[in-house]
Scaffold this motif. Structure first.
Motif, PDB file in Angstrom:
ATOM      1  N   UNK A  54       0.855  -1.191   0.000  1.00 44.77           N
ATOM      2  CA  UNK A  54       0.000   0.000   0.000  1.00 44.77           C
ATOM      3  C   UNK A  54       0.891   1.240   0.000  1.00 44.77           C
ATOM      4  N   UNK A  55       1.159   1.762  -1.187  1.00 42.16           N
ATOM      5  CA  UNK A  55       2.130   2.845  -1.367  1.00 42.16           C
ATOM      6  C   UNK A  55       1.778   4.120  -0.607  1.00 42.16           C
ATOM      7  N   UNK A  56       0.514   4.346  -0.297  1.00 41.23           N
ATOM      8  CA  UNK A  56       0.106   5.568   0.395  1.00 41.23           C
ATOM      9  C   UNK A  56       0.208   5.444   1.918  1.00 41.23           C
ATOM     10  N   UNK A  57       0.706   4.309   2.404  1.00 40.59           N
ATOM     11  CA  UNK A  57       0.759   4.058   3.847  1.00 40.59           C
ATOM     12  C   UNK A  57       2.208   3.935   4.300  1.00 40.59           C
ATOM     13  N   UNK A  58       2.493   4.504   5.472  1.00 41.23           N
ATOM     14  CA  UNK A  58       3.783   4.316   6.123  1.00 41.23           C
ATOM     15  C   UNK A  58       3.514   3.963   7.578  1.00 41.23           C
ATOM     16  N   UNK A  59       4.413   3.210   8.168  1.00 35.16           N
ATOM     17  CA  UNK A  59       4.260   2.813   9.559  1.00 35.16           C
ATOM     18  C   UNK A  59       5.564   2.976  10.314  1.00 35.16           C
ATOM     19  N   UNK A  60       5.437   3.187  11.614  1.00 36.05           N
ATOM     20  CA  UNK A  60       6.580   3.301  12.504  1.00 36.05           C
ATOM     21  C   UNK A  60       6.254   2.506  13.758  1.00 36.05           C
ATOM     22  N   UNK A  61       7.146   1.587  14.130  1.00 34.74           N
ATOM     23  CA  UNK A  61       6.951   0.780  15.333  1.00 34.74           C
ATOM     24  C   UNK A  61       8.035   1.090  16.348  1.00 34.74           C
ATOM     25  N   UNK A  94      14.099  -1.018  19.345  1.00 32.00           N
ATOM     26  CA  UNK A  94      14.318   0.223  18.620  1.00 32.00           C
ATOM     27  C   UNK A  94      13.123   0.610  17.784  1.00 32.00           C
ATOM     28  N   UNK A  95      13.313   1.567  16.903  1.00 31.78           N
ATOM     29  CA  UNK A  95      12.260   2.041  16.005  1.00 31.78           C
ATOM     30  C   UNK A  95      12.457   1.432  14.630  1.00 31.78           C
ATOM     31  N   UNK A  96      11.373   1.004  14.036  1.00 30.74           N
ATOM     32  CA  UNK A  96      11.398   0.444  12.683  1.00 30.74           C
ATOM     33  C   UNK A  96      10.408   1.216  11.828  1.00 30.74           C
ATOM     34  N   UNK A  97      10.860   1.662  10.663  1.00 38.00           N
ATOM     35  CA  UNK A  97      10.026   2.416   9.722  1.00 38.00           C
ATOM     36  C   UNK A  97       9.718   1.534   8.524  1.00 38.00           C
ATOM     37  N   UNK A  98       8.476   1.567   8.075  1.00 37.99           N
ATOM     38  CA  UNK A  98       8.033   0.768   6.935  1.00 37.99           C
ATOM     39  C   UNK A  98       7.277   1.655   5.954  1.00 37.99           C
ATOM     40  N   UNK A  99       7.404   1.362   4.680  1.00 38.83           N
ATOM     41  CA  UNK A  99       6.646   2.096   3.675  1.00 38.83           C
ATOM     42  C   UNK A  99       7.442   3.238   3.089  1.00 38.83           C
ATOM     43  N   UNK A 100       6.708   4.209   2.589  1.00 37.49           N
ATOM     44  CA  UNK A 100       7.332   5.308   1.845  1.00 37.49           C
ATOM     45  C   UNK A 100       8.290   6.108   2.715  1.00 37.49           C
ATOM     46  N   UNK A 101       9.286   6.708   2.055  1.00 35.62           N
ATOM     47  CA  UNK A 101      10.253   7.549   2.750  1.00 35.62           C
ATOM     48  C   UNK A 101       9.616   8.886   3.107  1.00 35.62           C
ATOM     49  N   UNK A 116      10.513  12.647   5.250  1.00 40.55           N
ATOM     50  CA  UNK A 116      11.509  13.454   5.949  1.00 40.55           C
ATOM     51  C   UNK A 116      11.301  13.352   7.461  1.00 40.55           C
ATOM     52  N   UNK A 117      12.372  13.153   8.192  1.00 41.64           N
ATOM     53  CA  UNK A 117      12.275  13.070   9.642  1.00 41.64           C
ATOM     54  C   UNK A 117      12.022  11.671  10.166  1.00 41.64           C
ATOM     55  N   UNK A 118      11.782  10.707   9.278  1.00 42.07           N
ATOM     56  CA  UNK A 118      11.547   9.324   9.704  1.00 42.07           C
ATOM     57  C   UNK A 118      12.808   8.504   9.461  1.00 42.07           C
ATOM     58  N   UNK A 119      13.975   9.110   9.565  1.00 47.63           N
ATOM     59  CA  UNK A 119      15.229   8.416   9.293  1.00 47.63           C
ATOM     60  C   UNK A 119      15.632   7.562  10.476  1.00 47.63           C
ATOM     61  N   UNK A 120      14.894   6.502  10.696  1.00 47.78           N
ATOM     62  CA  UNK A 120      15.198   5.533  11.761  1.00 47.78           C
ATOM     63  C   UNK A 120      15.411   4.188  11.086  1.00 47.78           C
ATOM     64  N   UNK A 121      15.695   3.168  11.860  1.00 50.09           N
ATOM     65  CA  UNK A 121      15.954   1.849  11.288  1.00 50.09           C
ATOM     66  C   UNK A 121      14.858   1.389  10.356  1.00 50.09           C
ATOM     67  N   UNK A 122      15.257   0.984   9.167  1.00 47.77           N
ATOM     68  CA  UNK A 122      14.296   0.505   8.180  1.00 47.77           C
ATOM     69  C   UNK A 122      13.933  -0.938   8.499  1.00 47.77           C
ATOM     70  N   UNK A 123      12.628  -1.269   8.300  1.00 50.77           N
ATOM     71  CA  UNK A 123      12.148  -2.628   8.566  1.00 50.77           C
ATOM     72  C   UNK A 123      12.514  -3.596   7.501  1.00 50.77           C
TER      73      UNK A 123
END
Length: 93
Positions: free
Chosen positions: A61-68, A77-84, A86-93
């Motif tokens: 789902x390209x219009x969705x991003x998630x942060x855990x 830690x923090x895991x980011x999923x989905x679209x890039x 700005x400011x969500x530069x944390x560990x990628x899932x």
């Protein structure tokens, strides 16, 4: 729209419908989606789902991003999923 769910303020208030027990996946979850209703539903679902399933959902789902925020089990830690974003530069899932 952005929505978040977590245990810090309200405790273990989200129930995993698969088990009937409190969700134990993430300590906090945020979802960015095209509507507030969808973001709210997804942030709650992301609290229940394993990180791998959150990653799969966001990838489909390209219009969705998630942060855990993960603080237990094998992941931390923090895991980011989905679209890039700005400011969500944390560990990628």
């Amino acid at each position: 729209a952005l929505s978040g769910s977590g245990r810090r303020l309200h405790g273990a208030h989200i129930v995993d419908p698969r088990t009937g027990n409190p969700a134990i996946g993430a300590d906090g979850a945020w979802a960015l989606a095209p509507s507030a209703a969808l973001a709210d539903a997804l942030s709650t679902a992301f609290m229940v789902l394993p990180a791998a399933e959150v990653a799969q959902y966001c990838a489909k789902h390209a219009q969705v991003a998630g942060l855990l925020l993960l603080a237990g089990g094998g992941e931390q830690g923090c895991k980011h999923f989905g679209r890039d974003l700005p400011g969500w530069e944390v560990g990628r899932g």
